[in-house]
Write a protein that holds these residues in place. Structure first.
Motif, mmCIF file in Angstrom:
data_model
loop_
_atom_site.group_PDB
_atom_site.id
_atom_site.type_symbol
_atom_site.label_atom_id
_atom_site.label_comp_id
_atom_site.label_asym_id
_atom_site.label_seq_id
_atom_site.Cartn_x
_atom_site.Cartn_y
_atom_site.Cartn_z
ATOM 1 N N SER A 290 1.774 -3.647 4.057
ATOM 2 C CA SER A 290 1.913 -2.240 4.423
ATOM 3 C C SER A 290 3.226 -1.692 3.877
ATOM 4 C CB SER A 290 1.884 -2.086 5.938
ATOM 5 O OG SER A 290 2.934 -2.807 6.520
ATOM 6 N N LEU B 63 0.836 -1.196 0.000
ATOM 7 C CA LEU B 63 0.000 0.000 0.000
ATOM 8 C C LEU B 63 0.874 1.251 0.000
ATOM 9 C CD1 LEU B 63 -2.775 -1.043 2.543
ATOM 10 C CD2 LEU B 63 -2.848 -1.131 0.040
ATOM 11 N N GLU C 149 -4.700 -8.605 4.418
ATOM 12 C CA GLU C 149 -5.839 -9.122 3.659
ATOM 13 C C GLU C 149 -5.386 -9.666 2.308
ATOM 14 O OE1 GLU C 149 -9.544 -6.442 5.302
ATOM 15 O OE2 GLU C 149 -8.390 -5.641 3.622
ATOM 16 N N THR D 110 -4.419 6.318 2.605
ATOM 17 C CA THR D 110 -4.889 5.319 3.574
ATOM 18 C C THR D 110 -6.237 4.738 3.162
ATOM 19 O OG1 THR D 110 -5.922 7.088 4.895
ATOM 20 C CG2 THR D 110 -3.689 6.384 5.516
ATOM 21 N N ARG D 111 -6.703 5.087 1.958
ATOM 22 C CA ARG D 111 -8.019 4.640 1.486
ATOM 23 C C ARG D 111 -7.844 3.968 0.125
ATOM 24 N NH1 ARG D 111 -12.527 7.716 3.324
ATOM 25 N NH2 ARG D 111 -13.175 8.131 1.190
ATOM 26 N N ASN D 112 -7.461 2.699 0.151
ATOM 27 C CA ASN D 112 -7.152 1.959 -1.076
ATOM 28 C C ASN D 112 -8.221 0.909 -1.331
ATOM 29 O OD1 ASN D 112 -4.311 3.061 -1.721
ATOM 30 N ND2 ASN D 112 -4.180 2.527 0.447
ATOM 31 N N ASP D 113 -8.616 0.784 -2.585
ATOM 32 C CA ASP D 113 -9.849 0.103 -2.963
ATOM 33 C C ASP D 113 -9.587 -0.882 -4.100
ATOM 34 O OD1 ASP D 113 -12.583 -0.436 -3.045
ATOM 35 O OD2 ASP D 113 -13.167 1.626 -3.513
ATOM 36 N N LEU E 99 -8.806 -1.449 1.880
ATOM 37 C CA LEU E 99 -7.856 -2.546 2.035
ATOM 38 C C LEU E 99 -6.945 -2.323 3.237
ATOM 39 C CD1 LEU E 99 -6.926 -2.958 -1.727
ATOM 40 C CD2 LEU E 99 -8.216 -4.608 -0.334
ATOM 41 N N ARG E 100 -6.647 -3.429 3.929
ATOM 42 C CA ARG E 100 -5.768 -3.383 5.095
ATOM 43 C C ARG E 100 -4.644 -4.409 4.932
ATOM 44 N NH1 ARG E 100 -10.050 -4.363 9.789
ATOM 45 N NH2 ARG E 100 -10.504 -6.054 8.316
ATOM 46 N N PRO E 101 -3.470 -4.109 5.460
ATOM 47 C CA PRO E 101 -2.371 -5.083 5.396
ATOM 48 C C PRO E 101 -2.790 -6.417 6.003
ATOM 49 C CG PRO E 101 -1.566 -2.959 6.150
ATOM 50 C CD PRO E 101 -3.065 -2.847 6.106
#
Length: 288
Positions: free
Chosen positions: A288, A116, A270, A121-124, A266-268
């Motif tokens: 991340s 990321l 996943e 901080t807002r990744n889709d 999305l979060r690290p």
């Protein structure tokens, strides 16, 4: 036929599957990725050539095309996706496709992790059908447009929904359109593959299911039949603006179900899973 690019013993090669899945093995056709085939003999001829057979265990798949001449994408090409963002779907009789370019550095393999970017901080996610052009062409009529298609790919137009440079910008220098465009460009934000599936195996590109899951939860489920502009219309329009070349990739837009619509990103740790029809499945870990 299904073609792949891969690394073996530290070098890049391309080949075709011996069966329907990678586990069946690969007939190795030569060095480099598939661009050399598309610019040369073409997939049909390459599909008839013999070559040594490699087992799946020997290979690490890359994107079928690592540096296509152009990676085009289409914004707002599904009505429900426009609606979930608060917009009004366009009337294709009074509108044109919204084309934009992604850099080749965004391209990554079907199983490669994405790191990321620090800028957002807002990744889709955005699962999409991608089209690969097989011949140099300009001003292609709609009724001939599918004839210039070499094949199709599963794609994911990963998108940063915010741009956070780390300082407060003047209002006049924080333009929403350019922030949206920047959000399409980070490294790894264009997973492609696993396979380049020849056009003859996709009799109707407007009848393919699109599914994207995050950690097993279905986030997107739609069909290419719901495109506002179909594959033929997109090729015809793009070729009216620019010359299309062998190996050009066109990502054709995404259905509803994106994270921005529900405020989930999305979060690290996943894993995204994307699939389009019978074109093969991607698995993309998030780091991340």
């Amino acid at each position: 036929m299904r073609f792949v690019s891969y690394r073996r013993d530290g070098e890049l090669y391309h080949g075709r599957l011996a069966g329907d899945q990678l586990e069946s093995g690969v007939i190795e056709l030569g060095p480099g990725d598939l661009l050399s085939v598309l610019e040369g003999e073409g997939l049909a001829a390459a599909g008839q050539r013999p070559g040594p057979e490699r087992s799946a265990a020997e290979l690490t798949l890359t994107a079928p095309l690592l540096r296509p001449p152009k990676l085009l994408a289409v914004a707002a090409n599904y009505a429900d996706h426009i609606k979930e963002g608060g917009g009004t779907p366009m009337n294709p009789a009074r509108a044109t496709p919204r084309l934009f370019l992604k850099p080749s550095t965004a391209i990554t393999g079907p199983y490669d992790p994405i790191t990321l970017p620090k800028i957002s901080t807002r990744n889709d996610w955005e699962v999409e059908l991608a089209v690969v052009i097989g011949e140099r062409c300009r001003d292609v009529p709609v009724d001939r447009a599918l004839d210039v298609v070499a094949g199709y790919l599963t794609a994911n137009d990963v998108s940063a929904r915010s741009i956070e440079p780390g300082f407060e910008r003047d209002e006049e220098h924080a333009h929403p359109f350019f922030d949206w465009l920047l959000g399409k460009w980070p490294d790894g934000f264009a997973p492609l593959g696993p396979y380049l599936v020849t056009a003859d195996e996709v009799p109707d590109p407007q009848d393919l299911e699109l599914v994207l899951e995050v950690d097993g939860t279905v986030r997107q489920q739609g069909s290419t039949k719901d495109m506002i502009f179909g594959v033929a219309e997109l090729i015809a329009f793009a070729s009216s603006v620019m010359t299309l070349e062998p190996g050009d990739v066109i990502e054709t837009g995404t259905p509803d179900g994106t994270g921005v619509a529900i405020g989930v990103f999305l979060r690290p740790g996943e894993v995204m899973t994307a699939r389009v029809g019978n074109l093969g499945e991607q698995r993309t870990p998030i780091e991340s």
